[in-house]
Design a protein around this motif. Structure first.
Motif, PDB file in Angstrom:
ATOM      1  N   VAL A   1      25.221   6.619 104.376  1.00  0.00           N
ATOM      2  CA  VAL A   1      24.587   5.712 105.333  1.00  0.00           C
ATOM      3  C   VAL A   1      24.706   6.330 106.723  1.00  0.00           C
ATOM      4  O   VAL A   1      25.806   6.497 107.245  1.00  0.00           O
ATOM      5  CB  VAL A   1      25.257   4.320 105.304  1.00  0.00           C
ATOM      6  CG1 VAL A   1      24.749   3.453 106.446  1.00  0.00           C
ATOM      7  CG2 VAL A   1      25.003   3.634 103.962  1.00  0.00           C
ATOM      8  N   ARG A   2      23.571   6.679 107.304  1.00  0.00           N
ATOM      9  CA  ARG A   2      23.584   7.338 108.618  1.00  0.00           C
ATOM     10  C   ARG A   2      23.057   6.427 109.734  1.00  0.00           C
ATOM     11  O   ARG A   2      23.462   6.556 110.876  1.00  0.00           O
ATOM     12  CB  ARG A   2      22.756   8.618 108.570  1.00  0.00           C
ATOM     13  CG  ARG A   2      23.334   9.710 107.675  1.00  0.00           C
ATOM     14  CD  ARG A   2      22.589  11.020 107.876  1.00  0.00           C
ATOM     15  NE  ARG A   2      23.202  12.118 107.141  1.00  0.00           N
ATOM     16  CZ  ARG A   2      22.858  12.475 105.915  1.00  0.00           C
ATOM     17  NH1 ARG A   2      21.917  11.814 105.274  1.00  0.00           N
ATOM     18  NH2 ARG A   2      23.464  13.490 105.306  1.00  0.00           N
TER      19      ARG A   2
ATOM     20  N   ASP B   1      19.291   2.751 107.064  1.00  0.00           N
ATOM     21  CA  ASP B   1      19.969   3.083 105.800  1.00  0.00           C
ATOM     22  C   ASP B   1      20.796   1.895 105.322  1.00  0.00           C
ATOM     23  O   ASP B   1      20.777   1.535 104.136  1.00  0.00           O
ATOM     24  CB  ASP B   1      20.904   4.286 105.978  1.00  0.00           C
ATOM     25  CG  ASP B   1      20.155   5.594 106.161  1.00  0.00           C
ATOM     26  OD1 ASP B   1      18.963   5.657 105.827  1.00  0.00           O
ATOM     27  OD2 ASP B   1      20.784   6.556 106.648  1.00  0.00           O
ATOM     28  N   LEU B   2      21.552   1.300 106.250  1.00  0.00           N
ATOM     29  CA  LEU B   2      22.403   0.160 105.897  1.00  0.00           C
ATOM     30  C   LEU B   2      21.555  -1.013 105.427  1.00  0.00           C
ATOM     31  O   LEU B   2      21.897  -1.685 104.443  1.00  0.00           O
ATOM     32  CB  LEU B   2      23.265  -0.236 107.091  1.00  0.00           C
ATOM     33  CG  LEU B   2      24.291  -1.361 106.859  1.00  0.00           C
ATOM     34  CD1 LEU B   2      25.285  -0.980 105.762  1.00  0.00           C
ATOM     35  CD2 LEU B   2      25.035  -1.682 108.162  1.00  0.00           C
ATOM     36  N   ASP B   3      20.436  -1.251 106.120  1.00  0.00           N
ATOM     37  CA  ASP B   3      19.519  -2.322 105.715  1.00  0.00           C
ATOM     38  C   ASP B   3      19.015  -2.089 104.287  1.00  0.00           C
ATOM     39  O   ASP B   3      18.962  -3.008 103.474  1.00  0.00           O
ATOM     40  CB  ASP B   3      18.310  -2.382 106.655  1.00  0.00           C
ATOM     41  CG  ASP B   3      18.620  -3.053 107.982  1.00  0.00           C
ATOM     42  OD1 ASP B   3      19.638  -3.768 108.072  1.00  0.00           O
ATOM     43  OD2 ASP B   3      17.828  -2.876 108.935  1.00  0.00           O
ATOM     44  N   GLU B   4      18.637  -0.843 104.008  1.00  0.00           N
ATOM     45  CA  GLU B   4      18.080  -0.536 102.686  1.00  0.00           C
ATOM     46  C   GLU B   4      19.143  -0.684 101.600  1.00  0.00           C
ATOM     47  O   GLU B   4      18.900  -1.287 100.559  1.00  0.00           O
ATOM     48  CB  GLU B   4      17.503   0.880 102.662  1.00  0.00           C
ATOM     49  CG  GLU B   4      16.885   1.232 101.310  1.00  0.00           C
ATOM     50  CD  GLU B   4      16.327   2.640 101.261  1.00  0.00           C
ATOM     51  OE1 GLU B   4      16.760   3.404 100.369  1.00  0.00           O
ATOM     52  OE2 GLU B   4      15.476   2.965 102.110  1.00  0.00           O
ATOM     53  N   TYR B   5      20.326  -0.105 101.857  1.00  0.00           N
ATOM     54  CA  TYR B   5      21.387  -0.181 100.858  1.00  0.00           C
ATOM     55  C   TYR B   5      21.773  -1.635 100.570  1.00  0.00           C
ATOM     56  O   TYR B   5      21.869  -2.046  99.407  1.00  0.00           O
ATOM     57  CB  TYR B   5      22.624   0.602 101.308  1.00  0.00           C
ATOM     58  CG  TYR B   5      23.792   0.433 100.358  1.00  0.00           C
ATOM     59  CD1 TYR B   5      23.797   1.081  99.121  1.00  0.00           C
ATOM     60  CD2 TYR B   5      24.859  -0.417 100.666  1.00  0.00           C
ATOM     61  CE1 TYR B   5      24.837   0.901  98.226  1.00  0.00           C
ATOM     62  CE2 TYR B   5      25.902  -0.599  99.774  1.00  0.00           C
ATOM     63  CZ  TYR B   5      25.887   0.055  98.556  1.00  0.00           C
ATOM     64  OH  TYR B   5      26.914  -0.137  97.662  1.00  0.00           O
ATOM     65  N   THR B   6      21.980  -2.415 101.621  1.00  0.00           N
ATOM     66  CA  THR B   6      22.414  -3.804 101.415  1.00  0.00           C
ATOM     67  C   THR B   6      21.300  -4.665 100.820  1.00  0.00           C
ATOM     68  O   THR B   6      21.573  -5.666 100.168  1.00  0.00           O
ATOM     69  CB  THR B   6      22.925  -4.437 102.724  1.00  0.00           C
ATOM     70  OG1 THR B   6      21.943  -4.275 103.759  1.00  0.00           O
ATOM     71  CG2 THR B   6      24.231  -3.795 103.164  1.00  0.00           C
ATOM     72  N   TYR B   7      20.051  -4.242 101.017  1.00  0.00           N
ATOM     73  CA  TYR B   7      18.956  -4.955 100.342  1.00  0.00           C
ATOM     74  C   TYR B   7      19.064  -4.756  98.830  1.00  0.00           C
ATOM     75  O   TYR B   7      19.024  -5.715  98.060  1.00  0.00           O
ATOM     76  CB  TYR B   7      17.578  -4.469 100.820  1.00  0.00           C
ATOM     77  CG  TYR B   7      16.479  -4.999  99.921  1.00  0.00           C
ATOM     78  CD1 TYR B   7      16.087  -6.338  99.998  1.00  0.00           C
ATOM     79  CD2 TYR B   7      15.891  -4.194  98.943  1.00  0.00           C
ATOM     80  CE1 TYR B   7      15.132  -6.842  99.133  1.00  0.00           C
ATOM     81  CE2 TYR B   7      14.934  -4.698  98.083  1.00  0.00           C
ATOM     82  CZ  TYR B   7      14.554  -6.019  98.176  1.00  0.00           C
ATOM     83  OH  TYR B   7      13.621  -6.530  97.304  1.00  0.00           O
ATOM     84  N   TYR B   8      19.213  -3.497  98.414  1.00  0.00           N
ATOM     85  CA  TYR B   8      19.238  -3.210  96.983  1.00  0.00           C
ATOM     86  C   TYR B   8      20.426  -3.848  96.265  1.00  0.00           C
ATOM     87  O   TYR B   8      20.301  -4.289  95.123  1.00  0.00           O
ATOM     88  CB  TYR B   8      19.238  -1.697  96.731  1.00  0.00           C
ATOM     89  CG  TYR B   8      17.875  -1.074  96.808  1.00  0.00           C
ATOM     90  CD1 TYR B   8      16.834  -1.533  96.006  1.00  0.00           C
ATOM     91  CD2 TYR B   8      17.617  -0.023  97.676  1.00  0.00           C
ATOM     92  CE1 TYR B   8      15.576  -0.959  96.067  1.00  0.00           C
ATOM     93  CE2 TYR B   8      16.355   0.570  97.743  1.00  0.00           C
ATOM     94  CZ  TYR B   8      15.334   0.086  96.939  1.00  0.00           C
ATOM     95  OH  TYR B   8      14.088   0.646  97.004  1.00  0.00           O
TER      96      TYR B   8
END
Length: 275
Positions: A137-138, A142-149
């Motif tokens: 997570v950079r 990135d954080l938005d995408e990861y926590t969405y999934y």
């Protein structure tokens, strides 16, 4: 094993796997309880593949398996034999919840199958991508995408189940925030352990721990707004408990405590049920 026996066994596995979610799931009624319990077990089955720390379960292998499982879940009928062929390279390292994915799918109530399978498929695909990326997570995106999934799409799935079963309509963007908020509290609670044991950091470059606190608070506020649209008591109880625990855990973390005490958790459960 009859459907009744299988459901009882599923609730046993659920309780052994996560007491945190077992309690609110028991607040739900009949079909919805079965659908949400089953969805949790299916997603946990996927998560165990992504989360494996066995040295032979490499990032590339996780990616391959999760992508193939994602595709399999999109098929109308789940092929158990094909599933075991897919997970064969990691099968001996997997827990019961992962090995019994076909059992959990078989329990899905009529009308909920596509909702839950599609969400689990999307989660598997997302986790597969992030496994290949070694969970780097950079940026905030990135954080938005990861926590969405891993959490936001769970909120969307739940919203679809509320509407399917009880005609309860909720805002999907707020549902994503609800899921993200819960996930951020987990990330904050496990921040040191994730880095020490897995070499993984979900903190964007240049962010402080306080930035993570603010991000969590913003999303938990969306969770507070999300539940205002829910007027069916059993569903409201289900949603309020994890949210209340997340708010209190975040408060404890900001005060420098590792987590809430068991007594505080039990008191929160009693307060939610009595309200």
């Amino acid at each position: 094993m009859s459907d009744k026996e299988l459901l009882k066994d599923a609730m046993r596995v659920l309780k052994e796997t996560s007491r945190t979610f077992y309690i609110p799931i028991t607040f739900l009624q009949k079909e919805l309880k079965t659908a949400v319990a089953t969805a949790y077990l299916m997603m946990r089955a996927i998560d165990e593949i992504e989360d494996s720390e066995h040295p032979l379960v490499t990032s590339d292998l996780k990616h391959t398996i999760l992508m193939e499982v994602s595709s399999l879940l999109k098929e109308l009928d789940f092929n158990e034999q094909k599933y075991f062929e897919i997970i064969k390279p990691v099968q001996e390292y997997m827990p019961e919840v992962t090995l019994r994915l076909a059992d959990w799918i078989a329990l899905l109530p009529t009308g909920s199958e596509k909702i839950v399978k599609d969400a689990t498929s999307e989660m598997a695909e997302g986790m597969g991508k992030w496994a290949k990326n070694d969970f780097r997570v950079r940026t905030k995106d990135d954080l938005d995408e990861y926590t969405y999934y891993v959490a936001g799409l769970v909120g969307v799935m739940l919203s679809e189940l509320w509407e399917w079963n009880a005609g309860v309509k909720t805002d999907r963007e707020l549902a994503i925030g609800y899921g993200r908020g819960l996930q951020l509290v987990n990330i904050l609670r496990n921040q040191e352990e994730d880095y020490r044991e897995r070499g993984v950091s979900f903190v964007p470059e240049g962010w402080t721990r306080n930035d993570l606190f603010l991000y969590a608070e913003e999303n938990l506020e969306k969770g507070d707004l999300y539940i205002k649209d829910i007027h069916k008591r059993s569903i409201l109880l289900f949603c309020r408990l994890p949210l209340a625990l997340a708010h209190k855990t975040l408060k404890s973390l900001k005060e420098g405590k590792e987590k809430m005490s068991r007594e505080e958790v039990e008191k929160t459960v009693e307060e939610i049920q009595a309200d």
